[in-house]
Structures are given as C-alpha cells and as structure tokens.
Design a protein around this motif. Structure first.
Motif, PDB file in Angstrom:
ATOM      1  N   ALA A  56      32.820  28.328  32.026  1.00 29.73           N
ATOM      2  CA  ALA A  56      32.170  27.265  32.754  1.00 29.73           C
ATOM      3  C   ALA A  56      31.715  27.745  34.045  1.00 29.73           C
ATOM      4  O   ALA A  56      30.785  27.066  34.824  1.00 29.73           O
ATOM      5  N   ASN A  57      32.291  28.586  34.875  1.00 25.91           N
ATOM      6  CA  ASN A  57      31.981  29.026  35.928  1.00 25.91           C
ATOM      7  C   ASN A  57      32.492  30.670  36.273  1.00 25.91           C
ATOM      8  O   ASN A  57      33.624  30.992  35.551  1.00 25.91           O
ATOM      9  N   HIS A  58      31.672  31.327  36.724  1.00 26.84           N
ATOM     10  CA  HIS A  58      31.952  32.907  37.162  1.00 26.84           C
ATOM     11  C   HIS A  58      31.755  33.211  38.583  1.00 26.84           C
ATOM     12  O   HIS A  58      30.617  33.254  38.804  1.00 26.84           O
ATOM     13  N   GLN A  59      32.805  33.193  39.355  1.00 29.46           N
ATOM     14  CA  GLN A  59      32.837  33.711  40.907  1.00 29.46           C
ATOM     15  C   GLN A  59      32.924  35.050  40.963  1.00 29.46           C
ATOM     16  O   GLN A  59      33.814  35.622  40.436  1.00 29.46           O
ATOM     17  N   VAL A  60      31.987  35.778  41.831  1.00 31.25           N
ATOM     18  CA  VAL A  60      32.104  37.012  42.250  1.00 31.25           C
ATOM     19  C   VAL A  60      32.337  37.058  43.748  1.00 31.25           C
ATOM     20  O   VAL A  60      31.497  36.938  44.458  1.00 31.25           O
ATOM     21  N   VAL A  61      33.664  37.240  44.284  1.00 28.77           N
ATOM     22  CA  VAL A  61      34.044  37.214  45.447  1.00 28.77           C
ATOM     23  C   VAL A  61      33.981  38.711  46.267  1.00 28.77           C
ATOM     24  O   VAL A  61      34.545  39.499  45.758  1.00 28.77           O
ATOM     25  N   THR A  62      33.225  38.753  47.303  1.00 24.85           N
ATOM     26  CA  THR A  62      33.250  39.952  48.090  1.00 24.85           C
ATOM     27  C   THR A  62      34.492  40.145  48.984  1.00 24.85           C
ATOM     28  O   THR A  62      34.901  39.265  49.797  1.00 24.85           O
ATOM     29  N   LEU A  63      35.255  41.069  48.757  1.00 25.97           N
ATOM     30  CA  LEU A  63      36.409  41.606  49.657  1.00 25.97           C
ATOM     31  C   LEU A  63      36.405  43.055  49.899  1.00 25.97           C
ATOM     32  O   LEU A  63      36.536  44.006  49.149  1.00 25.97           O
ATOM     33  N   LYS A  64      35.826  43.407  51.255  1.00 25.77           N
ATOM     34  CA  LYS A  64      35.633  44.920  51.525  1.00 25.77           C
ATOM     35  C   LYS A  64      37.047  45.467  51.671  1.00 25.77           C
ATOM     36  O   LYS A  64      37.238  46.067  52.862  1.00 25.77           O
ATOM     37  N   LEU A  65      37.696  45.685  50.801  1.00 32.13           N
ATOM     38  CA  LEU A  65      38.940  46.416  50.911  1.00 32.13           C
ATOM     39  C   LEU A  65      38.854  48.003  51.356  1.00 32.13           C
ATOM     40  O   LEU A  65      39.304  48.778  51.771  1.00 32.13           O
ATOM     41  N   ASP A  66      37.600  48.543  51.169  1.00 31.00           N
ATOM     42  CA  ASP A  66      37.087  49.794  51.503  1.00 31.00           C
ATOM     43  C   ASP A  66      37.049  49.958  53.119  1.00 31.00           C
ATOM     44  O   ASP A  66      36.727  51.108  53.715  1.00 31.00           O
ATOM     45  N   LYS A  67      37.107  48.837  53.623  1.00 28.80           N
ATOM     46  CA  LYS A  67      37.025  49.213  55.184  1.00 28.80           C
ATOM     47  C   LYS A  67      38.162  49.948  55.783  1.00 28.80           C
ATOM     48  O   LYS A  67      38.131  50.372  56.817  1.00 28.80           O
ATOM     49  N   TRP A  68      39.323  49.742  54.947  1.00 26.14           N
ATOM     50  CA  TRP A  68      40.406  50.562  55.369  1.00 26.14           C
ATOM     51  C   TRP A  68      40.879  51.651  54.290  1.00 26.14           C
ATOM     52  O   TRP A  68      41.805  52.347  54.578  1.00 26.14           O
ATOM     53  N   GLY A  69      40.150  51.494  53.186  1.00 24.75           N
ATOM     54  CA  GLY A  69      40.437  52.579  52.150  1.00 24.75           C
ATOM     55  C   GLY A  69      42.093  52.487  51.483  1.00 24.75           C
ATOM     56  O   GLY A  69      42.653  51.631  51.396  1.00 24.75           O
ATOM     57  N   GLY A  70      42.612  53.696  51.747  1.00 25.71           N
ATOM     58  CA  GLY A  70      43.847  54.008  51.309  1.00 25.71           C
ATOM     59  C   GLY A  70      44.092  54.091  49.777  1.00 25.71           C
ATOM     60  O   GLY A  70      45.085  54.255  49.124  1.00 25.71           O
TER      61      GLY A  70
END
Length: 221
Positions: A56-70
C-alpha cells in the motif's frame, strides 16, 4: 483491513517477512532506511520487492548513521572482512543499535497510521552475531514502544512486534518463502555491493549455506 509496518531491507529475511504479513491479510506499509550504508543495492532490491508485492505504501527514510560510523557498513575507511560462519565474536559489520533505531522509527510510522503490528525479519539462530537480533531485545523493544506511544500507554491499542523467524534457521525461512511465492532473485544480501554478490562476506556465506540446506536454488546468482 489491519495495517502492518514491515521493515524491508531488501534482503531475503525481510522479503519473506513481507510476504508472510501479506499472507496473513495485512495492508502492507513497508519502510526501508537509507542509513549511509556503503552501497544502494539493498535499497534498489527493497523498491523492487515492494513494487512486486504491491504494498500500500513504501517509505524510504534517510538516517545518516555514517556520520559517526562505527561499522564497516557505514564507514568507508573500514573494510568488510571475509566471512566466518563459525565466528563467536561481533563482526565489524555490526551497525551500532541499528535495529533499535529502525524499530523506533517504525513505531512512529505505526502510530501515525494506526497500525498495531510491526514485522521484522531477524533471527537469533543463523545470524552474524548481532545483539539486536535476539528475542530478549525484541521483547524489550515492544515493551518500550508501548510505554512510549499514546496507542500503547493511553488507548489500550498495543503495538506488537512480530519477529516470526527469531527462532528459525535461514533454511527454514527460505522454505517458507518458497511456499509464499517469494522471488528471491529480487533480494540482495551481500555486504560489499557491486554487480554480483562477492560470495565471501558473512552475509553471502550465511545465505549460500541456507539455500544449500533448504535444497533451493538461489535465483539471485
């Protein structure tokens, strides 16, 4: 029709979870994450799976976890190590608190659309040693979500986290996926990206082992 939020990474676990939710009669609301991972093959796969499954719906959410890596999945200065299916330590591909973050966002979406069900395709049997794939973590997150949402805390509309494969092997998942009509050729598991799976990272090795044990041909190769 009841609504379900399904975490859709583009891998085989999430694809089977999506089809399972569909088979149980849920209206599907898929959610994927652009979290700064080292390649976009997973997201491309997620979009193809969502389209093929007619969500019915597909959301792609941006969460830049690469800002701190690890993690070697979010830090380009780190290498993805070759896999070892017998390992007991936590691999460098572990992304700090990833499933905790993803489930929190999924809970926000669920409350916003009035869904009481969240599906996630984690397993504590065949996995790469990730602490956020365990049953006790899922149980704890479900409790926390219901303490921290109006639906759970005030309206007596608790949100349930479904982790249907948490005690299943990947081979068992694949066999279920065959029954549900999952197109495994659309899925992507390799940590390294590229045109074809590398065949040597943890995810590729676990996937190959699972298909062999299930007696099923991996159509993604």
């Amino acid at each position: 029709m009841k609504k379900a939020v399904v975490l859709l990474s583009g891998g085989l676990d999430s694809a089977v979870a999506l089809h399972l939710a569909k088979s149980e009669g849920f209206e599907l609301h898929a959610i994927s994450f652009d979290y700064g991972q080292r390649h976009n093959r997973e997201l491309e796969a997620a979009k193809a799976i969502a389209k093929q499954t007619k969500v019915a719906n597909h959301q792609v959410v941006t969460l830049k976890l690469d800002k701190w890596g690890g993690s070697s999945l979010t830090d380009s200065s780190m290498e993805v190590e070759d896999g070892d299916v017998t390992r007991n330590d936590i691999p460098v591909t572990y992304v700090p608190a990833r499933n905790m973050v993803f489930l929190s966002v999924a809970a926000s979406l669920a409350e916003a659309i009035g869904a009481q069900d969240i599906f996630i395709g984690v397993s504590q049997v065949d996995y790469s040693g990730y602490v956020d794939c365990r049953q006790e973590f899922i149980d704890s997150m479900e409790k926390t979500i219901n303490l921290g949402t109006v639906m759970g805390a005030e309206k007596n509309l608790p949100i349930k986290i479904h982790a249907p494969f948490v005690n299943k092997t990947k081979a068992e998942e694949i066999q279920l996926g065959v029954e549900l009509g999952v197109d495994f050729g659309l899925t992507w598991s390799c940590y390294r990206g590229g045109e074809k799976p590398c065949g040597t990272c943890d995810s590729c090795l676990l996937r190959a082992k699972a298909f062999a044990e299930a007696g099923v041909v991996d159509t993604s190769l």
